[in-house]
Design a protein around this motif. Sequence first.
Motif, PDB file in Angstrom:
ATOM      1  N   GLU A  52     -10.657  -4.902   3.517  1.00 13.17           N
ATOM      2  CA  GLU A  52     -10.107  -5.880   2.579  1.00 13.17           C
ATOM      3  C   GLU A  52      -9.827  -5.230   1.221  1.00 13.17           C
ATOM      4  N   GLU A  53     -10.728  -4.369   0.769  1.00 10.51           N
ATOM      5  CA  GLU A  53     -10.512  -3.677  -0.513  1.00 10.51           C
ATOM      6  C   GLU A  53      -9.321  -2.734  -0.430  1.00 10.51           C
ATOM      7  N   LYS A  54      -9.170  -2.030   0.697  1.00  9.37           N
ATOM      8  CA  LYS A  54      -8.003  -1.160   0.869  1.00  9.37           C
ATOM      9  C   LYS A  54      -6.710  -1.961   0.828  1.00  9.37           C
ATOM     10  N   ARG A  55      -6.729  -3.135   1.469  1.00  9.73           N
ATOM     11  CA  ARG A  55      -5.540  -3.988   1.465  1.00  9.73           C
ATOM     12  C   ARG A  55      -5.206  -4.448   0.046  1.00  9.73           C
ATOM     13  N   LYS A  56      -6.255  -4.820  -0.713  1.00 11.09           N
ATOM     14  CA  LYS A  56      -6.027  -5.268  -2.089  1.00 11.09           C
ATOM     15  C   LYS A  56      -5.485  -4.136  -2.961  1.00 11.09           C
ATOM     16  N   VAL A  57      -6.021  -2.928  -2.779  1.00 17.27           N
ATOM     17  CA  VAL A  57      -5.558  -1.780  -3.558  1.00 17.27           C
ATOM     18  C   VAL A  57      -4.099  -1.469  -3.225  1.00 17.27           C
ATOM     19  N   ALA A  58      -3.755  -1.508  -1.940  1.00 19.85           N
ATOM     20  CA  ALA A  58      -2.371  -1.249  -1.534  1.00 19.85           C
ATOM     21  C   ALA A  58      -1.440  -2.318  -2.096  1.00 19.85           C
ATOM     22  N   GLU A  59      -1.874  -3.566  -2.095  1.00 20.87           N
ATOM     23  CA  GLU A  59      -1.064  -4.651  -2.641  1.00 20.87           C
ATOM     24  C   GLU A  59      -0.876  -4.483  -4.148  1.00 20.87           C
ATOM     25  N   GLN A  60      -1.942  -4.107  -4.847  1.00 20.11           N
ATOM     26  CA  GLN A  60      -1.862  -3.889  -6.293  1.00 20.11           C
ATOM     27  C   GLN A  60      -0.926  -2.724  -6.604  1.00 20.11           C
ATOM     28  N   LYS A  61      -1.010  -1.669  -5.800  1.00 21.12           N
ATOM     29  CA  LYS A  61      -0.147  -0.504  -5.994  1.00 21.12           C
ATOM     30  C   LYS A  61       1.315  -0.886  -5.809  1.00 21.12           C
ATOM     31  N   ALA A  62       1.591  -1.687  -4.794  1.00 16.79           N
ATOM     32  CA  ALA A  62       2.960  -2.125  -4.543  1.00 16.79           C
ATOM     33  C   ALA A  62       3.465  -2.994  -5.688  1.00 16.79           C
ATOM     34  N   GLN A  63       2.622  -3.856  -6.219  1.00 17.49           N
ATOM     35  CA  GLN A  63       3.027  -4.694  -7.349  1.00 17.49           C
ATOM     36  C   GLN A  63       3.303  -3.849  -8.590  1.00 17.49           C
TER      37      GLN A  63
END
Length: 104
Positions: A72-83
């Motif tokens: 879940e943390e990896k997904r959040k980090v990837a989403e933040q990076k994309a944003q």
Amino acid sequence: MTYSTFIGVLLIAISVAMYYFTNLDYTRFFSDKEFLVGITGGAGIGFILGGFLGWLYKYKSVNKANAEIAAEEKRKVAEQKAQNELAVNQAKIDAQQYKDESGL
């Protein structure tokens, strides 16, 4: 948990079979040293096995929960990076559009 339940049921079945199919002399139970040693040794082994199985079950579930949290943390980090990349690209587009409109 299922292991300890299965072992507990198996031990109860063995004790019931021993109770009904053996000739027990109740008068010597608490006077014989061997009987008391057997009771305490059996209880000790039971506690050791129960503790180990409980730890093993908890260890698996804790590792599973930690893996889910990490994913879940990896997904959040990837989403933040994309944003962030999207925001940087939008800022570049806005800056280029401002340049084109202002004539600089």
